[in-house]
Design an enzyme around this catalytic site. Structure first.
Site, PDB file in Angstrom:
ATOM      1  CG  HIS A  27     -19.798  32.015   0.588  1.00 21.94           C
ATOM      2  ND1 HIS A  27     -20.201  32.671  -0.557  1.00 21.94           N
ATOM      3  CD2 HIS A  27     -18.966  31.022   0.180  1.00 21.94           C
ATOM      4  CE1 HIS A  27     -19.628  32.107  -1.602  1.00 21.94           C
ATOM      5  NE2 HIS A  27     -18.874  31.093  -1.190  1.00 21.94           N
ATOM      6  CE  LYS A  51     -10.765  30.636 -12.019  1.00 22.08           C
ATOM      7  NZ  LYS A  51     -11.433  29.837 -10.999  1.00 22.08           N
ATOM      8  NE  ARG A 100     -20.576  23.670  -2.861  1.00 19.14           N
ATOM      9  CZ  ARG A 100     -20.193  24.399  -3.887  1.00 19.14           C
ATOM     10  NH1 ARG A 100     -20.908  25.421  -4.277  1.00 19.14           N
ATOM     11  NH2 ARG A 100     -19.092  24.120  -4.546  1.00 19.14           N
ATOM     12  CB  SER A 137     -20.365  32.580  -6.129  1.00 19.04           C
ATOM     13  OG  SER A 137     -20.138  32.786  -4.765  1.00 19.04           O
TER      14      SER A 137
END
Length: 169
Positions: A27, A51, A100, A137
């Site tokens: 990040h 969440k 990614r 993460s």
């Protein structure tokens, strides 16, 4: 006055959105690169009430502020709702997203097209530094929860926060 604030010139703004639970070196790489391209970069920390994150929103914001403090043009805020509304409210015409892998592209392209269709905001895809191409993460949290060393994946402040948080569980 000269520079981006002078009369007739427009401040170039972008946003780097995410949950950042926690922020990783991947990040940070994207934020640092965006900060070199734009006059102002907002790091928008997503609030998703459905969440339960490992870190509370306020702690995520504080950690991000600490680890981005060397970038004078980076601002950190939370947001709830549509990212395009966050952009409209702050006159931000561009979203910067790190990719990614090809699997990221499929999802992010749909989001970029939707965001552009809603308000005209553009999305800039930045290829992730290969050093961080596997990093997320979720993986950091899982490795840390099992006692693994994540010190090469996140800033020292995040390692400390992870250790403190996981010690309470």
């Amino acid at each position: 006055m000269t520079g981006p604030e002078s009369e007739g010139s427009q401040v170039r703004r972008a946003v780097c959105p995410g949950s950042f639970d926690p922020i990783t070196n991947g990040h940070l790489d994207i934020i640092a690169r965006a900060s070199r391209l734009y006059d102002e970069v907002y790091v928008a920390v997503m609030i998703n009430k459905s969440k339960k994150g490992l870190f509370e929103i306020d702690q995520r914001i504080q950690l991000i502020r600490e680890v981005t403090s060397e970038y004078a043009n980076v601002r950190v805020e939370s947001f709830h709702g549509l990212l395009v509304d966050f952009c409209k409210q702050r006159d931000i015409p561009a979203i910067v997203k790190g990719l990614r892998a090809v699997s990221d592209f499929d999802y992010e392209l749909q989001m970029a097209q939707m965001n552009n269709g809603l308000t005209g905001v553009e999305t800039l895809f930045v290829p992730t530094n290969p050093t961080y191409s596997f990093l997320s993460s979720s993986l950091v949290k899982e490795v840390a929860a099992w006692g693994g060393d994540v010190s090469h994946l996140v800033p020292p402040q995040v390692v400390e926060a992870l250790n403190e948080r996981l010690a309470r569980d």
